[in-house]
Design a protein around this motif. Structure first.
Motif, PDB file in Angstrom:
ATOM      1  N   VAL A  11       0.832  -1.208   0.000  1.00  0.00           N
ATOM      2  CA  VAL A  11       0.000   0.000   0.000  1.00  0.00           C
ATOM      3  C   VAL A  11       0.865   1.256   0.000  1.00  0.00           C
ATOM      4  O   VAL A  11       0.619   2.215  -0.745  1.00  0.00           O
ATOM      5  CB  VAL A  11      -0.950   0.000   1.216  1.00  0.00           C
ATOM      6  N   GLU A  12       1.898   1.278   0.845  1.00  0.00           N
ATOM      7  CA  GLU A  12       2.771   2.453   0.924  1.00  0.00           C
ATOM      8  C   GLU A  12       3.497   2.688  -0.392  1.00  0.00           C
ATOM      9  O   GLU A  12       3.593   3.825  -0.872  1.00  0.00           O
ATOM     10  CB  GLU A  12       3.778   2.285   2.057  1.00  0.00           C
ATOM     11  N   ALA A  13       4.020   1.613  -0.998  1.00  0.00           N
ATOM     12  CA  ALA A  13       4.746   1.753  -2.252  1.00  0.00           C
ATOM     13  C   ALA A  13       3.834   2.214  -3.388  1.00  0.00           C
ATOM     14  O   ALA A  13       4.196   3.090  -4.191  1.00  0.00           O
ATOM     15  CB  ALA A  13       5.420   0.433  -2.620  1.00  0.00           C
ATOM     16  N   LEU A  14       2.636   1.631  -3.474  1.00  0.00           N
ATOM     17  CA  LEU A  14       1.680   2.062  -4.496  1.00  0.00           C
ATOM     18  C   LEU A  14       1.267   3.509  -4.300  1.00  0.00           C
ATOM     19  O   LEU A  14       1.111   4.269  -5.262  1.00  0.00           O
ATOM     20  CB  LEU A  14       0.447   1.156  -4.470  1.00  0.00           C
ATOM     21  N   GLY A  15       1.080   3.901  -3.044  1.00  0.00           N
ATOM     22  CA  GLY A  15       0.683   5.277  -2.761  1.00  0.00           C
ATOM     23  C   GLY A  15       1.750   6.276  -3.159  1.00  0.00           C
ATOM     24  O   GLY A  15       1.449   7.317  -3.761  1.00  0.00           O
ATOM     25  N   LEU A  45       8.163  -0.208  -8.320  1.00  0.00           N
ATOM     26  CA  LEU A  45       6.895   0.399  -8.729  1.00  0.00           C
ATOM     27  C   LEU A  45       7.181   1.833  -9.153  1.00  0.00           C
ATOM     28  O   LEU A  45       7.773   2.605  -8.387  1.00  0.00           O
ATOM     29  CB  LEU A  45       5.881   0.368  -7.593  1.00  0.00           C
ATOM     30  N   THR A  46       6.765   2.190 -10.374  1.00  0.00           N
ATOM     31  CA  THR A  46       7.084   3.490 -10.949  1.00  0.00           C
ATOM     32  C   THR A  46       5.820   4.191 -11.420  1.00  0.00           C
ATOM     33  O   THR A  46       5.001   3.608 -12.138  1.00  0.00           O
ATOM     34  CB  THR A  46       8.055   3.348 -12.140  1.00  0.00           C
ATOM     35  N   GLY A  47       5.678   5.448 -11.017  1.00  0.00           N
ATOM     36  CA  GLY A  47       4.604   6.302 -11.516  1.00  0.00           C
ATOM     37  C   GLY A  47       5.205   7.553 -12.118  1.00  0.00           C
ATOM     38  O   GLY A  47       6.222   8.068 -11.620  1.00  0.00           O
ATOM     39  N   ALA A  72      -3.305   2.764 -11.530  1.00  0.00           N
ATOM     40  CA  ALA A  72      -2.716   3.224 -10.276  1.00  0.00           C
ATOM     41  C   ALA A  72      -3.733   3.317  -9.148  1.00  0.00           C
ATOM     42  O   ALA A  72      -3.577   2.692  -8.095  1.00  0.00           O
ATOM     43  CB  ALA A  72      -2.036   4.571 -10.498  1.00  0.00           C
ATOM     44  N   LYS A  73      -4.786   4.105  -9.337  1.00  0.00           N
ATOM     45  CA  LYS A  73      -5.729   4.352  -8.242  1.00  0.00           C
ATOM     46  C   LYS A  73      -6.537   3.102  -7.910  1.00  0.00           C
ATOM     47  O   LYS A  73      -6.722   2.769  -6.729  1.00  0.00           O
ATOM     48  CB  LYS A  73      -6.666   5.498  -8.596  1.00  0.00           C
ATOM     49  N   LEU A  74      -7.013   2.390  -8.924  1.00  0.00           N
ATOM     50  CA  LEU A  74      -7.821   1.202  -8.681  1.00  0.00           C
ATOM     51  C   LEU A  74      -7.021   0.141  -7.929  1.00  0.00           C
ATOM     52  O   LEU A  74      -7.514  -0.456  -6.957  1.00  0.00           O
ATOM     53  CB  LEU A  74      -8.330   0.636 -10.007  1.00  0.00           C
ATOM     54  N   THR A  75      -5.800  -0.091  -8.365  1.00  0.00           N
ATOM     55  CA  THR A  75      -4.976  -1.103  -7.696  1.00  0.00           C
ATOM     56  C   THR A  75      -4.681  -0.710  -6.250  1.00  0.00           C
ATOM     57  O   THR A  75      -4.744  -1.539  -5.336  1.00  0.00           O
ATOM     58  CB  THR A  75      -3.657  -1.309  -8.463  1.00  0.00           C
ATOM     59  N   ALA A  76      -4.365   0.558  -6.026  1.00  0.00           N
ATOM     60  CA  ALA A  76      -4.092   1.018  -4.668  1.00  0.00           C
ATOM     61  C   ALA A  76      -5.323   0.878  -3.780  1.00  0.00           C
ATOM     62  O   ALA A  76      -5.229   0.475  -2.609  1.00  0.00           O
ATOM     63  CB  ALA A  76      -3.610   2.462  -4.691  1.00  0.00           C
TER      64      ALA A  76
END
Length: 432
Positions: A11-15, A45-47, A72-76
């Motif tokens: 969760v932290e990494a995706l955020g 994980l890259t955004g 990004a948002k849906l997965t998080a």
């Protein structure tokens, strides 16, 4: 690709990576996702929105290497909604399967081949203490403009000074300057212009880290905090000459406690329902009186204990800018320095010579668009004006070197700054 990971870590990494994901219309659809790359037990994980890129690296239980791009948002949101414990992610063809306990989700993946390649700056690695940098960012970045039609003013200037590094930002209504003595990350007389949006994200990422590693390239800059990296494009353009705006001396000085000052401004500000309604500071040998007067709502008055040196003076501040400057200050007692009711005012610290705080002091009576077009914003009418097309041309487009020599700027009119951070305010005479 398949791996297992603790929910909270993922969760932290995706955020963090998702904060760089674009939400602007017309962008590449693939940029709405986070790129997930697994190699052994290392997951990246890259955004990115092409201007700013955030990459987080975590250790997982890797079972099958691979690369995928997931929304990004849906997965998080899905991972955040799962129960605590291990989460399994498996990507096959165009579908990503996420499971934990008795919960199972399947989301459509985005073709990873469409994700743009992000080049990393190749500059020398330099280490900066995060304690001072965090404070400097908090005090300076908020003064940068958010008006994308003037991209140069959306940046924060990082310039080499004789004793260290200087951060400068302005939105044409206020000016912030903060020195970091002993911090050397640029060559002599060298400066770069970094987007304030990237520095805001950097401030969030710093957290409890002890240090941050900075690399500066010709067109990009990168910041590494532990296992997280932020890369941002530099802004191409000449930052306005700010030195001439700083008075060499101020003969009127009001010394006041920060907390008492803030609370008093907040109370009298309740009456100021319109943005154009100022808070007046009546300064005399008896101390400080705050007042707000509105024909529509009424009046407010409060006395504050303070020590004043100089001629009796009344100045009117925009209460929002005044509070913004006071709230980022790190001092307990400060000084309001003024020349007269028509000149800019300075808020500064009595116990920290490295820091001056700002606030805009003039009540904002014109809309932002009109102020910009007519060059009548409180500081815009004093900043050396770039041609309008140059202000719009200072974009982050590829090409050209972003680093500049400070010697290229216009000669300073008012000498250098004291070694402290500074926010500036515009004042106006009291209404009669």
């Amino acid at each position: 690709m398949k791996f297992r990971c603790e929910r909270d870590t993922l969760v932290e990494a995706l955020g963090n990576a998702g904060r760089a994901v674009t939400n602007r219309g017309g962008a590449l659809p693939v940029l709405s996702g986070v790129r997930v790359a697994l190699s052994g037990s290392t997951l990246q994980l890259t955004g990115s929105d092409l201007d700013m890129t955030i990459t987080c690296t975590i250790e997982v239980d890797g079972q099958a290497d691979g690369v995928a791009v997931v929304p990004a948002k849906l997965t998080a949101d899905i991972v955040k909604a799962l129960e605590s414990g291990a989460v399994t992610v498996e990507v096959d063809d165009n579908e990503a399967k996420i499971s934990a306990g008795r919960s199972n989700f399947a989301v459509r993946a985005i073709p990873a081949a469409e994700y743009p390649r992000i080049a990393e700056p190749a500059g020398e690695a330099l280490t900066i203490d995060t304690a001072e940098l965090t404070a400097a960012l908090r005090q300076v970045v908020s003064a940068a403009s958010t008006d994308e039609s003037r991209p140069i003013l959306t940046g924060v200037l990082m310039a080499a000074e004789a004793d260290g590094l200087r951060l400068v930002a302005t939105d044409s209504y206020r000016l912030a300057v903060r020195d970091l003595p002993g911090t050397t990350v640029l060559g002599e007389d060298e400066q770069v212009l970094i987007p304030s949006a990237a520095l805001r994200e950097l401030g969030r990422l710093l957290g409890d880290a002890e240090s941050v590693t900075l690399r500066l390239g010709d067109r990009d800059a990168s910041f590494e905090i532990g296992s997280t990296q932020l890369i941002t494009r530099l802004i191409d353009g000449q930052f306005p000459n700010y030195r001439g705006l700083i008075p060499a001396s101020q003969q009127n000085k009001l010394t006041v406690g920060r907390d008492a000052f803030i609370e008093a401004v907040r109370r009298v500000k309740v009456v100021a329902r319109e943005p154009s309604t100022p808070v007046k500071l009546d300064m005399s040998g008896d101390g400080l009186n705050l007042s707000v007067s509105s024909q529509d709502t009424g009046n407010a008055f409060e006395q504050v204990d303070a020590k004043y040196e100089g001629t009796e003076l009344t100045v009117a501040f925009n209460p929002d800018y005044l509070l913004a400057g006071l709230e980022v200050a790190g001092w307990r007692r400060g000084v309001v320095e003024t020349v007269d009711a028509l000149k800019p005012a300075v808020l500064c610290s009595t116990d920290n010579t490295d820091f001056l705080v700002p606030a805009d002091a003039r009540a904002r009576r014109l809309g932002a668009r009109r102020c910009i077009g007519a060059a009548r914003a409180p500081l815009a009418d004093r900043l050396p004006q770039l041609p309008r097309r140059q202000l719009r041309a200072g974009t982050r487009a590829d090409g050209g070197r972003r680093r500049q020599r400070s010697g290229q700027e216009q000669p300073a009119r008012g000498g250098g700054l004291p070694g402290r951070a500074e926010l500036r305010s515009r004042v106006r005479p009291p209404r009669r």
